[in-house]
Design an enzyme around this catalytic site. Structure first.
Site, short mmCIF file in Angstrom:
data_model
loop_
_atom_site.label_atom_id
_atom_site.label_comp_id
_atom_site.label_asym_id
_atom_site.label_seq_id
_atom_site.Cartn_x
_atom_site.Cartn_y
_atom_site.Cartn_z
N LYS A 181 0.86 -1.19 0.00
CA LYS A 181 0.00 0.00 0.00
C LYS A 181 0.89 1.23 0.00
O LYS A 181 2.04 1.16 0.43
CB LYS A 181 -0.89 0.00 1.26
CG LYS A 181 -2.10 0.88 1.15
CD LYS A 181 -3.28 0.19 0.47
CE LYS A 181 -4.42 1.15 0.23
NZ LYS A 181 -5.61 0.46 -0.29
N ASP A 187 -7.08 4.47 -4.44
CA ASP A 187 -7.72 4.33 -3.12
C ASP A 187 -8.30 5.72 -2.84
O ASP A 187 -8.54 6.49 -3.81
CB ASP A 187 -6.69 3.91 -2.05
CG ASP A 187 -7.34 3.52 -0.72
OD1 ASP A 187 -7.81 2.38 -0.60
OD2 ASP A 187 -7.40 4.35 0.21
#
Ligand code: NDP
Length: 452
Positions: free
Chosen positions: A132, A172
């Site tokens: 991430k 995201d």
């Protein structure tokens, strides 16, 4: 043989150590607790998982990169943000996970998201590891040109850490199609390579997959439907509260509506909208995706059926289903109590870790079907992996084919979580089922690949 309670004691010691070694990272601690508090049954039953160092390696990222992102705003002033990429685990495939641009981003937030991503990606059954990244950059109120310059500066450092066989970022919070376009353009320019598989969520004319924008929201609704089916119910006629009004929320509302449910809310950081007639998606998409406006504009333009509640809790609206789709810890114990009082049947997480541990506990105690994000929102990353497969084969699949694959994957994740929970004496507990099933797949690969 070690008992479950002895194993849990060992895991509790490890959790204490994680807190000491990673100070001031409460979201990462929360994510680690959520997983490690459910693993005792499988670690006690399979001694190879108790091997010293296995879980210690799992909670330590393989690599963490932090970098400066300087850029110029439209007034020519130099701004400096911080960029992150946490490459958590590559036992199952290249690191895979989104980029978040939001002022709340820090290392602990990225580590919680990367840690969750390991298990989520394992649950898809596809060959993707966990990672991430992101930045504390806030795209709200920034011009297109500012967002482009920021993305170009971000990629000027990130490019050396990623690649189609190494690490494949996606979107995201705050990173959608526009940002992926600017990021991909800069990667292509710096590397002089058309490497489509280096980012997912690309535009449909240049390597993106059909149904990728829809996949997380659609997948979560399919997961919620599967949980209801287990209880002899379906989505038809159910009222749903949805939080957020971004990518996940919009396509959650779209699928709920298509399957006969009535999605009556959406929200952003300014408050929520309740619309008794059901959210008008064309209007919401126009305001959010085209105008990049706030949700109060929806209530203003929709007419009598809708009202805007500034700063309120969307969970106060009575409903059969709740699908939190905004951000972490947005549904707390009080919200859970309100939902239960109002007769909620299922809560399915579109966002990552939106429900606090106390709220999860309360919902499960009350017999509400609870779908944890790492299972329920895995449709997004699953279709990202299908985008990588299409890029690799230099082809593109029809929307129908991608949607069919997404439906199969969500059904399989639901079945895996359900069966795993039963196997470990926790029937109906999707949190335990998801954590153990994801853990087993990653742990087996790590054991087979030696101490690295
Ligand atoms: P978007 O940026 O498209 O939308 C985010 C929405 O949540 C916006 O409405 C935003 O409102 C709201 N929001 C964000 N932060 C806060 C906050 N601190 N308080 C109140 N509202 C907030 O993001 P996505 O829809 O892509 O992501 C939503 C969630 O889903 C995240 O948890 C993400 O990690 C998760 N997720 C996303 C996937 C994807 O494919 N995109 C895949 C799997 C999970 P505002 O504009 O006012 O900030």
């Amino acid at each position: 043989m070690t008992t479950r309670s002895e194993t849990q004691t060992t895991l509790d010691h490890l959790l204490t150590e994680i807190e000491h070694r990673n100070p001031a990272q409460p979201e990462f601690h929360q994510a680690a607790h959520e997983v490690l508090e459910t693993l005792a049954p499988v670690v006690a039953a399979r001694p190879e998982y108790a091997e010293p160092g296995l879980i210690e390696r799992l909670v330590e990222p393989e690599r963490q990169v932090i970098f400066r992102v300087p850029w110029q705003d439209d007034q020519g002033r130099v701004r400096v943000n911080r960029g992150f990429r946490v490459e958590f685990n590559s036992a199952l495939g290249p690191y895979k996970g989104g980029l978040r641009f939001h002022p709340s981003v820090n290392l602990g937030v990225i580590k919680f998201l990367g840690f969750e991503q390991i298990f989520k990606n394992a649950l898809t059954g596809l060959g993707i590891g966990g990672g991430k990244g992101g930045s504390d950059f806030d795209p709200h109120g920034r011009s297109d040109a500012e967002v482009m310059r920021f993305c170009q500066s971000f990629m000027t450092e990130l490019y050396r850490h990623i690649g189609e066989h190494t690490d494949v970022p996606a979107g995201d919070i705050g990173v959608g199609g526009r940002e992926i376009g600017y990021l991909f353009g800069q990667y292509r320019r710096i590397t002089n390579r058309w490497e489509a598989g280096v980012l997912t969520g690309k535009g449909q004319g240049w390597g993106g997959s059909l149904i990728r924008p829809e996949a997380t929201g659609y997948g979560n609704v399919l997961f919620a439907a599967a949980m209801l089916r287990e209880r002899g119910e379906d989505l038809e006629g159910q009222t749903a509260v949805v939080s957020g009004s971004g990518n996940v929320a919009i396509y959650t509302i779209e699928k709920l509506t298509a399957l006969g449910a009535n999605a009556v809310t959406c929200s952003d950081s300014s408050g929520y909208v309740v619309d008794e007639k059901g959210i008008d998606l064309d209007l919401l998409k126009q305001i959010k995706e085209v105008e990049r406006g706030r949700v109060d504009a929806y209530a203003e333009r929709r007419g009598a059926s809708a009202r805007f509640v500034p700063g309120g809790r969307v969970w106060d609206v009575p409903a059969d289903l709740a699908l939190p789709s905004a951000t972490q810890n947005e549904l707390d114990e009080n919200d859970a109590a309100t939902l239960i009082r109002n007769g909620v049947k299922a809560v399915s997480e579109g966002a990552n870790m939106p429900t606090t541990p106390e709220a999860v506990h309360l919902l499960q105690q009350a017999g509400v079907a609870f779908g944890p994000g790492k299972a329920a929102n895995a449709g997004g990353v699953a279709v990202s992996a299908l985008e990588m497969a299409q890029n690799h084969a230099r082809t593109s699949w029809t929307a129908a084919r991608v949607e069919e694959e997404l439906a199969d994957i969500m059904t399989s994740i639901h079945t895996t979580c359900h069966e795993t929970a039963e196997r470990y004496d926790a029937p109906g507990d999707y949190v335990t089922g998801a954590n153990i099933a994801g853990f087993e797949r990653v742990a087996d690969a790590m054991l087979a690949q030696g101490v690295i």
